[in-house]
Design an enzyme around this catalytic site. Structure first.
Site, PDB file in Angstrom:
ATOM      1  N   GLU A 208       3.994  -6.332   3.973  1.00 21.14           N
ATOM      2  CA  GLU A 208       3.898  -5.471   5.164  1.00 21.14           C
ATOM      3  C   GLU A 208       5.126  -5.720   6.047  1.00 21.14           C
ATOM      4  O   GLU A 208       5.789  -6.753   5.929  1.00 21.14           O
ATOM      5  CB  GLU A 208       2.627  -5.829   5.952  1.00 21.14           C
ATOM      6  CG  GLU A 208       1.324  -5.379   5.307  1.00 21.14           C
ATOM      7  CD  GLU A 208       0.969  -3.928   5.587  1.00 21.14           C
ATOM      8  OE1 GLU A 208       1.807  -3.194   6.167  1.00 21.14           O
ATOM      9  OE2 GLU A 208      -0.141  -3.526   5.207  1.00 21.14           O
TER      10      GLU A 208
ATOM     11  N   HIS B  24       4.155   3.894  12.223  1.00 22.17           N
ATOM     12  CA  HIS B  24       3.233   4.866  12.840  1.00 22.17           C
ATOM     13  C   HIS B  24       3.903   5.666  13.982  1.00 22.17           C
ATOM     14  O   HIS B  24       3.227   6.279  14.790  1.00 22.17           O
ATOM     15  CB  HIS B  24       1.959   4.191  13.384  1.00 22.17           C
ATOM     16  CG  HIS B  24       1.154   3.482  12.337  1.00 22.17           C
ATOM     17  ND1 HIS B  24      -0.216   3.295  12.436  1.00 22.17           N
ATOM     18  CD2 HIS B  24       1.498   2.916  11.170  1.00 22.17           C
ATOM     19  CE1 HIS B  24      -0.649   2.624  11.376  1.00 22.17           C
ATOM     20  NE2 HIS B  24       0.370   2.388  10.596  1.00 22.17           N
TER      21      HIS B  24
ATOM     22  N   HIS C 299       0.843  -1.209   0.000  1.00 20.68           N
ATOM     23  CA  HIS C 299       0.000   0.000   0.000  1.00 20.68           C
ATOM     24  C   HIS C 299       0.870   1.248   0.000  1.00 20.68           C
ATOM     25  O   HIS C 299       1.932   1.277   0.631  1.00 20.68           O
ATOM     26  CB  HIS C 299      -0.981   0.009   1.178  1.00 20.68           C
ATOM     27  CG  HIS C 299      -0.361   0.036   2.548  1.00 20.68           C
ATOM     28  ND1 HIS C 299       0.054   1.201   3.144  1.00 20.68           N
ATOM     29  CD2 HIS C 299      -0.108  -0.941   3.441  1.00 20.68           C
ATOM     30  CE1 HIS C 299       0.533   0.923   4.348  1.00 20.68           C
ATOM     31  NE2 HIS C 299       0.458  -0.368   4.555  1.00 20.68           N
TER      32      HIS C 299
ATOM     33  N   GLU D  40      -5.171   1.485   2.547  1.00 20.15           N
ATOM     34  CA  GLU D  40      -5.027   0.306   3.428  1.00 20.15           C
ATOM     35  C   GLU D  40      -5.171   0.705   4.884  1.00 20.15           C
ATOM     36  O   GLU D  40      -5.781   0.000   5.677  1.00 20.15           O
ATOM     37  CB  GLU D  40      -3.656  -0.343   3.189  1.00 20.15           C
ATOM     38  CG  GLU D  40      -3.492  -1.704   3.884  1.00 20.15           C
ATOM     39  CD  GLU D  40      -3.089  -1.635   5.355  1.00 20.15           C
ATOM     40  OE1 GLU D  40      -3.289  -2.638   6.070  1.00 20.15           O
ATOM     41  OE2 GLU D  40      -2.589  -0.587   5.800  1.00 20.15           O
ATOM     42  N   GLU D  41      -4.597   1.857   5.220  1.00 26.73           N
ATOM     43  CA  GLU D  41      -4.566   2.267   6.631  1.00 26.73           C
ATOM     44  C   GLU D  41      -5.959   2.546   7.185  1.00 26.73           C
ATOM     45  O   GLU D  41      -6.147   2.596   8.391  1.00 26.73           O
ATOM     46  CB  GLU D  41      -3.672   3.514   6.806  1.00 26.73           C
ATOM     47  CG  GLU D  41      -2.208   3.280   6.474  1.00 26.73           C
ATOM     48  CD  GLU D  41      -1.477   2.438   7.527  1.00 26.73           C
ATOM     49  OE1 GLU D  41      -2.101   2.025   8.515  1.00 26.73           O
ATOM     50  OE2 GLU D  41      -0.277   2.182   7.323  1.00 26.73           O
TER      51      GLU D  41
ATOM     52  N   ASP E 289      -0.443   4.381   0.737  1.00 24.17           N
ATOM     53  CA  ASP E 289      -0.864   5.366   1.746  1.00 24.17           C
ATOM     54  C   ASP E 289      -0.066   5.162   3.029  1.00 24.17           C
ATOM     55  O   ASP E 289       0.273   4.038   3.386  1.00 24.17           O
ATOM     56  CB  ASP E 289      -2.374   5.286   2.014  1.00 24.17           C
ATOM     57  CG  ASP E 289      -2.847   3.915   2.476  1.00 24.17           C
ATOM     58  OD1 ASP E 289      -2.435   2.914   1.854  1.00 24.17           O
ATOM     59  OD2 ASP E 289      -3.613   3.833   3.450  1.00 24.17           O
TER      60      ASP E 289
END
Ligand SMILES: [Zn+2]
Length: 418
Positions: free
Chosen positions: A191, A391, A101, A167-168, A103
């Site tokens: 991931e 994150h 992903h 995705e997030e 994003d």
């Protein structure tokens, strides 16, 4: 030719290019709604290695009609296209999807030492938002396929690289690739698993429960019904359900966790004055879902547990708590530990890194659930980067991890599609 040695040589030749590519990707601040520039950069690179390129915007309406459990948080995907690159095989081979992903979560006003969008290389690491989650994984996918192309090996099955959006926030991008018709005999999502192999990911969703009381003056509180006390009945029912589900929903890949599928009450609020009996309390929380159950089944379990608890209470049986499923929802899914795609990666990880990889269940949701449950595509999660720096401020990825996973993935593509 010794394929492993040839891959090793090709990837090492591209080491500088891999670093530069990952750093460039990080420099695009591709938060939700702003993915386009990064996606077009990625598409151009895929085109250079001979992929057929498809750039398309997810259709919110179509997604909502087809996938009720996938959160489609917006109607406008103008600056958020998906990108798919297909390297056509010569035919009759097995096909593979490599998914990542584009994003990233916002940088936040955290304690960054450099700009979150610097892509700065310091010694053995590349820094920036999305380094681990998951521009490093996107780079590994791209360079794995590029290695195959550079070796001049013609695959029989198609190799499909997907770079998705959203995705997030719940997986609308990957769901849109299914609606667009992209399927394969297996998929790998790169991931940040720290090179662990995850053949499963759990699902989760948010709920809100409104519990009614009856207002009264605090001096004569006995004339009212305190919503805090009644909400506590619901709270206990949820904790009890969590205990039951820890036994009922046990899953081999999550056995190591104390509570595999937590029901967390994140917010509990109500009342507006110390001298008043509160007439409403609201609980908000997150329910973990086993990869083997559907979102609907899990919702029904929670709804039944709350209803049963309410029926054991005189007030609540006449004033049933209102349950609402809101905001986020992630679909879980799992394949067997000994599925050929899992064995494939295990074997190649062993060959490239000379050590046995850990096989476990992903501690978080990914788009794998969507590919498995809705696309019927056996999907495994395996990639460079660390989940525990994602994150966070000063997110980074180890260059060696990208290089190694590129080698593993490259060999995996060959084994699967040749
Ligand atoms: Zn991610």
């Amino acid at each position: 030719m010794d394929v492993v040695k040839a891959i090793d040589k090709e990837v090492e030749k591209m080491r500088e290019e891999i670093i530069e590519f990952t750093s460039s990707l990080i420099q695009f601040p591709s938060i939700q709604g702003e993915e386009e520039a990064a996606q077009l950069f990625f598409a151009k690179k895929l085109e250079e290695i001979g992929c057929i390129i498809d750039i398309f915007k997810p259709d919110s309406q179509e997604l909502r009609q087809n996938y009720k459990d996938v959160l489609v948080s917006r109607n406008d995907f103008t600056k958020s296209p998906n990108v798919v690159g297909v390297l056509k095989g010569s035919g009759k081979g097995k096909s593979i999807i490599l998914n990542s992903h584009m994003d990233v979560v916002p940088a936040g006003d955290q304690d960054w030492k450099e700009s979150p969008w610097s892509g700065k290389v310091v010694n053995d690491k590349i820094f920036g938002r999305g380094a681990s989650d998951m521009k490093g994984g996107a780079a590994a996918n791209y360079f794995a396929l590029k290695t195959v192309v550079k070796l001049g090996i013609k695959l029989r099955g198609d190799a499909i690289i997907e770079s998705v959006v959203d995705e997030e926030i719940g997986g609308a991008g990957t769901a849109a690739t299914l609606l667009r018709g992209y399927k394969a005999d297996a998929a790998i999502i790169t991931e940040p698993t720290d090179m662990k192999i995850y053949p499963a990911c759990m699902g989760s969703m948010w709920f809100r429960i409104k519990v009614k009381g009856k207002a009264a003056h605090g001096a004569t509180a006995y004339l009212g019904v305190n919503a805090v006390e009644k909400a506590y009945v619901v709270y206990e029912a949820l904790k009890n359900l969590e205990n039951i589900r820890s036994i009922d929903k046990t899953h081999t890949l999550y056995k190591h966790l104390e509570i595999p599928f937590c029901i967390n009450i994140g917010k509990f609020f109500g009342g507006n004055w110390p001298s008043s009996v509160p007439d409403e309390v609201v609980l908000e929380g997150r329910m973990g879902v086993s990869p083997d159950e559907s979102i609907r089944e899990a919702k029904t379990e929670l709804e039944n547990a709350v209803r049963e608890a309410a029926h054991s209470d005189l007030w609540l049986s006449d004033n049933l708590p209102q349950i609402e499923w809101f905001g986020s929802c992630w679909v879980g899914g799992a394949i067997k530990k000994d599925h050929p795609i899992v064995k494939n990666i295990l074997q190649n990880h062993l060959v490239v890194l000379c050590q046995e990889p850990i096989i476990s269940g992903a501690p978080w949701a990914t788009d794998a659930g969507i590919l498995i449950k809705y696309g019927n595509i056996p999907t495994v999660i395996y990639g460079p980067g660390k989940g525990n720096v994602a994150h966070q401020a000063n997110e980074y990825i180890l260059i060696e991890d990208i290089v190694n996973s590129t080698k593993v993935l490259s060999k995996s593509i060959l084994d699967w599609c040749l």
